[in-house]
Design a protein around this motif. Structure first.
Motif, PDB file in Angstrom:
ATOM      1  N   HIS A  66      25.191  26.572  69.003  1.00 45.93           N
ATOM      2  CA  HIS A  66      26.132  26.877  70.068  1.00 45.93           C
ATOM      3  C   HIS A  66      26.917  25.624  70.460  1.00 45.93           C
ATOM      4  O   HIS A  66      26.344  24.537  70.587  1.00 45.93           O
ATOM      5  CB  HIS A  66      25.399  27.429  71.293  1.00 45.93           C
ATOM      6  N   THR A  67      28.215  25.802  70.686  1.00 42.24           N
ATOM      7  CA  THR A  67      29.096  24.672  70.999  1.00 42.24           C
ATOM      8  C   THR A  67      29.777  24.921  72.337  1.00 42.24           C
ATOM      9  O   THR A  67      30.972  25.214  72.397  1.00 42.24           O
ATOM     10  CB  THR A  67      30.150  24.495  69.884  1.00 42.24           C
ATOM     11  N   GLU A  68      29.027  24.849  73.416  1.00 41.65           N
ATOM     12  CA  GLU A  68      29.604  25.084  74.731  1.00 41.65           C
ATOM     13  C   GLU A  68      30.589  23.966  75.098  1.00 41.65           C
ATOM     14  O   GLU A  68      30.425  22.828  74.671  1.00 41.65           O
ATOM     15  CB  GLU A  68      28.503  25.165  75.793  1.00 41.65           C
ATOM     16  N   PRO A  69      31.598  24.285  75.932  1.00 42.67           N
ATOM     17  CA  PRO A  69      32.614  23.293  76.278  1.00 42.67           C
ATOM     18  C   PRO A  69      32.204  22.371  77.424  1.00 42.67           C
ATOM     19  O   PRO A  69      32.912  22.234  78.430  1.00 42.67           O
ATOM     20  CB  PRO A  69      33.813  24.171  76.662  1.00 42.67           C
ATOM     21  N   TRP A  70      31.029  21.750  77.304  1.00 40.84           N
ATOM     22  CA  TRP A  70      30.575  20.775  78.291  1.00 40.84           C
ATOM     23  C   TRP A  70      29.559  19.857  77.623  1.00 40.84           C
ATOM     24  O   TRP A  70      29.051  20.127  76.536  1.00 40.84           O
ATOM     25  CB  TRP A  70      29.960  21.465  79.510  1.00 40.84           C
ATOM     26  N   ASP A  71      29.265  18.755  78.274  1.00 38.14           N
ATOM     27  CA  ASP A  71      28.242  17.827  77.777  1.00 38.14           C
ATOM     28  C   ASP A  71      26.867  18.325  78.200  1.00 38.14           C
ATOM     29  O   ASP A  71      26.714  18.957  79.253  1.00 38.14           O
ATOM     30  CB  ASP A  71      28.457  16.425  78.358  1.00 38.14           C
ATOM     31  N   VAL A  86      25.551  19.912  64.905  1.00 36.88           N
ATOM     32  CA  VAL A  86      26.684  19.930  63.982  1.00 36.88           C
ATOM     33  C   VAL A  86      27.952  19.642  64.778  1.00 36.88           C
ATOM     34  O   VAL A  86      28.210  20.290  65.797  1.00 36.88           O
ATOM     35  CB  VAL A  86      26.818  21.288  63.263  1.00 36.88           C
ATOM     36  N   ASP A  87      28.750  18.694  64.311  1.00 38.87           N
ATOM     37  CA  ASP A  87      29.991  18.347  64.991  1.00 38.87           C
ATOM     38  C   ASP A  87      31.024  19.443  64.725  1.00 38.87           C
ATOM     39  O   ASP A  87      31.415  19.687  63.583  1.00 38.87           O
ATOM     40  CB  ASP A  87      30.515  16.997  64.483  1.00 38.87           C
ATOM     41  N   MET A  88      31.461  20.104  65.776  1.00 40.17           N
ATOM     42  CA  MET A  88      32.415  21.211  65.657  1.00 40.17           C
ATOM     43  C   MET A  88      33.764  20.849  66.269  1.00 40.17           C
ATOM     44  O   MET A  88      34.591  21.719  66.546  1.00 40.17           O
ATOM     45  CB  MET A  88      31.844  22.445  66.354  1.00 40.17           C
ATOM     46  N   ARG A  89      34.000  19.556  66.488  1.00 41.63           N
ATOM     47  CA  ARG A  89      35.246  19.113  67.110  1.00 41.63           C
ATOM     48  C   ARG A  89      36.328  18.873  66.069  1.00 41.63           C
ATOM     49  O   ARG A  89      36.045  18.545  64.912  1.00 41.63           O
ATOM     50  CB  ARG A  89      35.005  17.817  67.888  1.00 41.63           C
ATOM     51  N   GLU A  90      37.564  19.002  66.501  1.00 40.62           N
ATOM     52  CA  GLU A  90      38.679  18.637  65.632  1.00 40.62           C
ATOM     53  C   GLU A  90      38.543  17.162  65.242  1.00 40.62           C
ATOM     54  O   GLU A  90      38.137  16.336  66.046  1.00 40.62           O
ATOM     55  CB  GLU A  90      40.016  18.827  66.367  1.00 40.62           C
ATOM     56  N   GLY A  91      38.884  16.854  63.995  1.00 38.20           N
ATOM     57  CA  GLY A  91      38.855  15.458  63.583  1.00 38.20           C
ATOM     58  C   GLY A  91      38.039  15.218  62.329  1.00 38.20           C
ATOM     59  O   GLY A  91      37.486  16.150  61.716  1.00 38.20           O
ATOM     60  N   VAL A 177      35.006  28.751  61.114  1.00 36.70           N
ATOM     61  CA  VAL A 177      34.959  28.258  62.492  1.00 36.70           C
ATOM     62  C   VAL A 177      36.283  27.574  62.849  1.00 36.70           C
ATOM     63  O   VAL A 177      36.816  26.783  62.062  1.00 36.70           O
ATOM     64  CB  VAL A 177      33.789  27.265  62.672  1.00 36.70           C
ATOM     65  N   VAL A 178      36.816  27.899  64.012  1.00 35.32           N
ATOM     66  CA  VAL A 178      37.980  27.183  64.540  1.00 35.32           C
ATOM     67  C   VAL A 178      37.453  25.976  65.316  1.00 35.32           C
ATOM     68  O   VAL A 178      36.742  26.137  66.309  1.00 35.32           O
ATOM     69  CB  VAL A 178      38.819  28.080  65.466  1.00 35.32           C
ATOM     70  N   PRO A 179      37.771  24.744  64.874  1.00 32.67           N
ATOM     71  CA  PRO A 179      37.236  23.560  65.558  1.00 32.67           C
ATOM     72  C   PRO A 179      37.623  23.532  67.033  1.00 32.67           C
ATOM     73  O   PRO A 179      38.678  24.037  67.429  1.00 32.67           O
ATOM     74  CB  PRO A 179      37.876  22.392  64.795  1.00 32.67           C
ATOM     75  N   MET A 180      36.760  22.935  67.833  1.00 30.55           N
ATOM     76  CA  MET A 180      37.034  22.836  69.262  1.00 30.55           C
ATOM     77  C   MET A 180      38.009  21.692  69.525  1.00 30.55           C
ATOM     78  O   MET A 180      37.739  20.546  69.161  1.00 30.55           O
ATOM     79  CB  MET A 180      35.745  22.607  70.058  1.00 30.55           C
ATOM     80  N   PRO A 181      39.147  21.969  70.151  1.00 34.54           N
ATOM     81  CA  PRO A 181      40.086  20.890  70.467  1.00 34.54           C
ATOM     82  C   PRO A 181      39.572  20.049  71.625  1.00 34.54           C
ATOM     83  O   PRO A 181      38.724  20.508  72.414  1.00 34.54           O
ATOM     84  CB  PRO A 181      41.364  21.647  70.862  1.00 34.54           C
ATOM     85  N   PRO A 182      40.053  18.828  71.765  1.00 29.43           N
ATOM     86  CA  PRO A 182      39.648  18.004  72.922  1.00 29.43           C
ATOM     87  C   PRO A 182      40.194  18.599  74.207  1.00 29.43           C
ATOM     88  O   PRO A 182      41.139  19.405  74.199  1.00 29.43           O
ATOM     89  CB  PRO A 182      40.275  16.643  72.621  1.00 29.43           C
ATOM     90  N   ARG A 183      39.612  18.217  75.315  1.00 24.45           N
ATOM     91  CA  ARG A 183      40.150  18.642  76.602  1.00 24.45           C
ATOM     92  C   ARG A 183      41.568  18.110  76.750  1.00 24.45           C
ATOM     93  O   ARG A 183      41.895  17.022  76.277  1.00 24.45           O
ATOM     94  CB  ARG A 183      39.259  18.143  77.747  1.00 24.45           C
ATOM     95  N   ARG A 184      42.393  18.862  77.434  1.00 20.12           N
ATOM     96  CA  ARG A 184      43.815  18.541  77.505  1.00 20.12           C
ATOM     97  C   ARG A 184      44.095  17.406  78.487  1.00 20.12           C
ATOM     98  O   ARG A 184      43.247  17.042  79.308  1.00 20.12           O
ATOM     99  CB  ARG A 184      44.609  19.784  77.931  1.00 20.12           C
ATOM    100  N   THR A 185      45.293  16.865  78.383  1.00 17.63           N
ATOM    101  CA  THR A 185      45.799  15.876  79.333  1.00 17.63           C
ATOM    102  C   THR A 185      46.848  16.544  80.207  1.00 17.63           C
ATOM    103  O   THR A 185      47.717  17.267  79.712  1.00 17.63           O
ATOM    104  CB  THR A 185      46.411  14.676  78.605  1.00 17.63           C
TER     105      THR A 185
END
Length: 466
Positions: A66-71, A86-91, A177-185
């Protein structure tokens, strides 16, 4: 018993914490989350707001990925697990894996966007985790099949013999899987000179004007999805220095320059975003020597209403755990400003009289943007930094003379006057006039110590006029 330690892993930001467990005949005790010690060893000060416990009755219970959007800060109260991430982040690190066996002496910090999973290796395993955002129903996030062939996690208990939920059995493979983008600015104040420069330099940022988000509108602020942002750049401000001396201007200046930043500081504490706030040398009375100029920890000494509101904003933003206050001076960018005015006067054949007893440095908006990106990208220590272009401090008259020279006019076509003489003329016309700091030069040594070297103001002026 081991000493408290923090170890890195192949997944950027995923950290393993080894903790001492104190045991006797009664059982054991450990400091499962000790902010001061752990942050000192390199763990992020991630601000947990919720504590969850997952109890696994039988050996073989398997959960994830599971890749929830929080630390998350995960550990064990009882039992033993095989954990896999598993790293699921963009990059570039997308798909990188890490695994280990853990007992109550081991904890793992899992950054947002890294898939988390584990398999209970003992009956009665209690898995506990702190998170820095509240769980919300209906929030979608990436998940990965526990048996994904690319991740190739070596589960000690084969998955066909393990206890899995039907939801986890249906998770997709890594290729789907669609990678998780970073939080926006978020850029606030996008209509101003600095806001436009920030928006241009950060095209993926969400840039808004006051008409789109008014920080004095409590309902609008409450409805805004602040949890979606990792960084908020506050370029919104009331900058009409003289108008701030009027009854209406005073109210507007305090709302924009003090109440707004205080609201953002509170939201930063609640949602964990980094707050970047742009301030002014007006928070000082201008009596510091030109060399080295005003320093960051100098006591605040604002003169007029505008200055007082900016000083109040600085104090408020300082209460945000993750903040940068960038104090700047004599801002020049896209729009109406002193340099453009002098350029127009030079072209029209006008010979102006300009104050020669106010001394400082120009700050071009592209330089302020460059400094902002440097502080964020280098993860410089949070706090207050003075930012302007470099080179010798100049008076406003000397700046005007430099513009005239570059416009084909003589420096002698710009005469000098004092701030008091200029103020007397304005007041004689019945218009308000705010007191100005005569010494606006600021020391740039603190930001230089982070590896940032300011560009000479005259070099930037040449490029700006060209």
């Amino acid at each position: 018993m081991t000493d408290l330690s923090v170890e890195t892993t192949p997944i950027p930001g995923l950290l393993v914490v080894r903790m001492p467990v104190h045991g006797d005949a009664r059982g054991w005790f450990k400091e499962n989350w000790q902010r001061e010690k752990m942050v000192a060893l390199g763990l992020p000060d991630f601000g947990p707001v919720q504590n969850n416990i997952s109890f696994n009755a039988s050996r073989g219970a398997t959960r994830g990925i599971h890749t929830e959007p929080w630390d998350k800060f995960v550990s064990l109260a009882t039992g033993r697990i095989f954990g896999a991430w598993v790293d699921m982040r963009e990059g570039e690190s997308f798909g990188t894996t890490f695994h280990l066996e853990a007992d109550p002496s081991v904890a793992i910090f899992v950054p947002r966007g890294v898939g988390n999973s584990y398999q209970a290796l003992e009956d009665g395993t209690a898995y506990t985790y702190l998170v820095n955002d509240h769980w919300r129903p209906g929030v979608a996030y990436p998940a990965l099949h526990l048996g994904d062939e690319t991740a190739a996690i070596p589960w000690p208990i084969p998955l066909e013999e393990a206890e899995l939920s039907e939801k986890d059995r249906a998770n997709p493979r890594l290729g789907d899987v669609v990678p998780m983008p970073p939080r926006r600015t978020l850029v606030l104040g996008a209509g101003g000179q600095l806001g436009r420069a920030l928006s241009a330099a950060l095209p993926s940022a969400h840039a808004v004007t006051r008409a789109e988000l008014d920080l004095t509108d409590a309902e609008a602020v409450a409805a805004w999805p602040w949890h979606e942002y990792g960084t908020v750049l506050n370029a919104a401000a009331y900058t009409a220095v003289d108008a701030a001396e009027t009854p209406e201007g005073r109210v507007a200046a305090w709302a924009a320059n003090a109440t707004g930043p205080a609201t953002l500081a509170r939201l930063s504490r609640e949602h964990g975003f980094t707050l970047v706030h742009f301030s002014s040398e007006y928070v000082f009375d201008g009596t510091a020597p030109v060399d080295p100029g005003h320093v960051e920890d100098e006591p605040l000494s604002p003169l007029g209403v505008y200055a007082q509101t900016k000083a109040a904003g600085d104090v408020a933003v300082g209460l945000a755990p993750r903040h940068y206050v960038l104090r700047t001076s004599w801002v020049i960018g896209d729009g109406k400003n002193f340099v453009r005015t002098m350029q127009e006067l030079a072209g029209k054949g006008v010979s102006p009289s300009v104050v020669d007893d106010q001394v400082g440095r120009l700050t071009f908006t592209d330089e302020l943007v460059r400094a902002t990106r440097h502080l964020l990208d280098s993860t410089a220590p949070y706090g207050t930094y003075h930012v302007s272009n470099g080179g010798p401090a100049m008076s406003w008259r000397e700046v005007a003379q430099a513009v005239f020279e570059r416009s084909g006019r003589s420096r002698d076509d710009v005469s000098g006057t004092t701030t008091q003489e200029y103020a007397d003329g304005v007041l004689a016309q019945g218009r308000p006039f705010a007191p100005r700091p005569l010494g606006s030069a600021m020391s740039l040594e603190k930001i230089r110590a982070t590896g940032f070297e300011p560009e000479d103001a005259l070099v930037a002026l040449d490029r700006y006029l060209a």
